[in-house]
Motif scaffolding. Structure first.
Motif, PDB file in Angstrom:
ATOM      1  N   GLY A  55       0.840  -1.314   0.133  1.00 23.78           N
ATOM      2  CA  GLY A  55      -0.216  -0.107   0.032  1.00 23.78           C
ATOM      3  C   GLY A  55       0.867   1.240  -0.085  1.00 23.78           C
ATOM      4  O   GLY A  55       1.881   1.258   0.357  1.00 23.78           O
ATOM      5  N   MET A  56       0.355   2.363  -0.490  1.00 23.78           N
ATOM      6  CA  MET A  56       1.124   3.417  -0.465  1.00 23.78           C
ATOM      7  C   MET A  56       0.542   4.726  -0.045  1.00 23.78           C
ATOM      8  O   MET A  56      -0.838   4.734   0.270  1.00 23.78           O
ATOM      9  CB  MET A  56       1.307   3.955  -2.135  1.00 23.78           C
ATOM     10  N   GLY A  57       1.240   5.404   0.853  1.00 24.94           N
ATOM     11  CA  GLY A  57       0.750   6.456   1.561  1.00 24.94           C
ATOM     12  C   GLY A  57       1.599   7.900   1.338  1.00 24.94           C
ATOM     13  O   GLY A  57       2.596   7.937   0.847  1.00 24.94           O
ATOM     14  N   TRP A  58       0.782   8.896   1.612  1.00 28.86           N
ATOM     15  CA  TRP A  58       1.657  10.116   1.599  1.00 28.86           C
ATOM     16  C   TRP A  58       1.472  10.804   3.178  1.00 28.86           C
ATOM     17  O   TRP A  58       0.212  10.915   3.637  1.00 28.86           O
ATOM     18  CB  TRP A  58       0.681  11.191   0.348  1.00 28.86           C
ATOM     19  N   PHE A  59       2.416  11.709   3.386  1.00 27.00           N
ATOM     20  CA  PHE A  59       2.496  12.282   4.871  1.00 27.00           C
ATOM     21  C   PHE A  59       3.161  13.457   4.367  1.00 27.00           C
ATOM     22  O   PHE A  59       3.860  13.866   3.326  1.00 27.00           O
ATOM     23  CB  PHE A  59       3.546  11.224   5.717  1.00 27.00           C
ATOM     24  N   ARG A  60       2.978  14.311   5.585  1.00 28.70           N
ATOM     25  CA  ARG A  60       3.992  15.562   5.381  1.00 28.70           C
ATOM     26  C   ARG A  60       4.347  15.932   6.788  1.00 28.70           C
ATOM     27  O   ARG A  60       3.764  15.283   7.924  1.00 28.70           O
ATOM     28  CB  ARG A  60       3.029  16.649   5.025  1.00 28.70           C
ATOM     29  N   GLN A  61       5.369  16.532   7.008  1.00 29.17           N
ATOM     30  CA  GLN A  61       5.938  17.001   8.270  1.00 29.17           C
ATOM     31  C   GLN A  61       6.322  18.687   8.173  1.00 29.17           C
ATOM     32  O   GLN A  61       7.178  18.898   7.295  1.00 29.17           O
ATOM     33  CB  GLN A  61       6.997  16.235   8.600  1.00 29.17           C
ATOM     34  N   VAL A  93       7.304  19.487   4.464  1.00 31.99           N
ATOM     35  CA  VAL A  93       8.030  18.351   3.482  1.00 31.99           C
ATOM     36  C   VAL A  93       6.844  17.181   3.234  1.00 31.99           C
ATOM     37  O   VAL A  93       6.508  16.696   4.275  1.00 31.99           O
ATOM     38  CB  VAL A  93       9.361  17.998   4.006  1.00 31.99           C
ATOM     39  N   TYR A  94       6.662  16.826   2.060  1.00 32.38           N
ATOM     40  CA  TYR A  94       5.628  15.901   1.512  1.00 32.38           C
ATOM     41  C   TYR A  94       6.433  14.590   1.184  1.00 32.38           C
ATOM     42  O   TYR A  94       7.403  14.683   0.431  1.00 32.38           O
ATOM     43  CB  TYR A  94       5.033  16.311   0.267  1.00 32.38           C
ATOM     44  N   GLY A 141      11.536  13.031   0.323  1.00 30.35           N
ATOM     45  CA  GLY A 141      10.559  14.099   0.592  1.00 30.35           C
ATOM     46  C   GLY A 141      10.726  15.273  -0.520  1.00 30.35           C
ATOM     47  O   GLY A 141      11.709  15.196  -0.947  1.00 30.35           O
ATOM     48  N   THR A 142       9.521  16.055  -0.599  1.00 28.75           N
ATOM     49  CA  THR A 142       9.650  17.220  -1.568  1.00 28.75           C
ATOM     50  C   THR A 142       9.122  18.194  -0.905  1.00 28.75           C
ATOM     51  O   THR A 142       8.000  18.109   0.077  1.00 28.75           O
ATOM     52  CB  THR A 142       8.780  16.707  -2.799  1.00 28.75           C
ATOM     53  N   GLN A 143       9.697  19.301  -0.765  1.00 28.92           N
ATOM     54  CA  GLN A 143       8.952  20.713  -0.098  1.00 28.92           C
ATOM     55  C   GLN A 143       7.936  21.540  -0.912  1.00 28.92           C
ATOM     56  O   GLN A 143       8.086  21.869  -2.084  1.00 28.92           O
ATOM     57  CB  GLN A 143      10.241  21.580   0.106  1.00 28.92           C
ATOM     58  N   VAL A 144       6.924  21.650  -0.332  1.00 32.27           N
ATOM     59  CA  VAL A 144       5.746  22.612  -0.602  1.00 32.27           C
ATOM     60  C   VAL A 144       5.712  23.584   0.678  1.00 32.27           C
ATOM     61  O   VAL A 144       5.663  23.389   1.649  1.00 32.27           O
ATOM     62  CB  VAL A 144       4.629  21.629  -0.369  1.00 32.27           C
ATOM     63  N   THR A 145       5.843  24.754  -0.289  1.00 31.86           N
ATOM     64  CA  THR A 145       5.800  26.070   0.596  1.00 31.86           C
ATOM     65  C   THR A 145       4.588  26.792  -0.123  1.00 31.86           C
ATOM     66  O   THR A 145       4.579  27.340  -1.326  1.00 31.86           O
ATOM     67  CB  THR A 145       7.021  26.919   0.201  1.00 31.86           C
ATOM     68  N   VAL A 146       3.583  27.382   0.756  1.00 31.50           N
ATOM     69  CA  VAL A 146       2.491  28.094   0.351  1.00 31.50           C
ATOM     70  C   VAL A 146       2.479  29.383   0.949  1.00 31.50           C
ATOM     71  O   VAL A 146       2.451  29.573   2.156  1.00 31.50           O
ATOM     72  CB  VAL A 146       1.288  27.212   0.913  1.00 31.50           C
TER      73      VAL A 146
END
Length: 121
Positions: free
Chosen positions: A33-39, A93-94, A114-119
């Motif tokens: 199974g695959m999951g997406w997380f963020r921190q 970071v996702y 991880g890949t950084q998302v900045t809003v």
């Protein structure tokens, strides 16, 4: 052994969208199974959503239902996370992960970098 590589992060204004990708390689991927997380800085890692490679079963955390969508492209061994209506509090970071299920109660063994998302507001 499974290798995961995320991409698609970046800087976006509030209300905007991004699509994150997680390219997976390895044997027997459809057993995972695959999951997406963020921190976010100073916060614990948070489960967002998960999906099964086969059958398309999904699970969403209440915090992202209606804004985030997970999907797979089995031919490309890639899992996507579509992020819509982004808010500054989505900055983090996702990470994608592979495990024995697709829920927050599953055990995730393999993680991407991880890949950084900045809003911005």
């Amino acid at each position: 052994q499974v290798a995961l590589v995320e991409s698609g992060g970046g800087l976006v204004q509030a209300g905007g969208s991004l699509r994150l990708s997680c390219a997976a390689s390895g044997r027997f991927l459809n057993r995972y199974g695959m999951g997406w997380f963020r921190q976010a800085p100073g916060k614990e890692r948070e489960f967002l959503t998960g999906i099964s490679w086969s059958g398309g079963w999904t699970y969403y955390a209440d915090s992202v239902k209606g804004r985030f969508t997970i999907s797979t492209d089995n031919a490309k061994n890639t899992v996507y996370l579509q992020l819509n209506s982004l808010k500054p509090e989505d900055t983090a970071v996702y990470y994608c992960a592979a495990g024995n299920g697709y829920t927050p109660y599953s055990s995730y063994t393999y993680w991407g970098q991880g890949t950084q998302v900045t809003v911005s507001s």
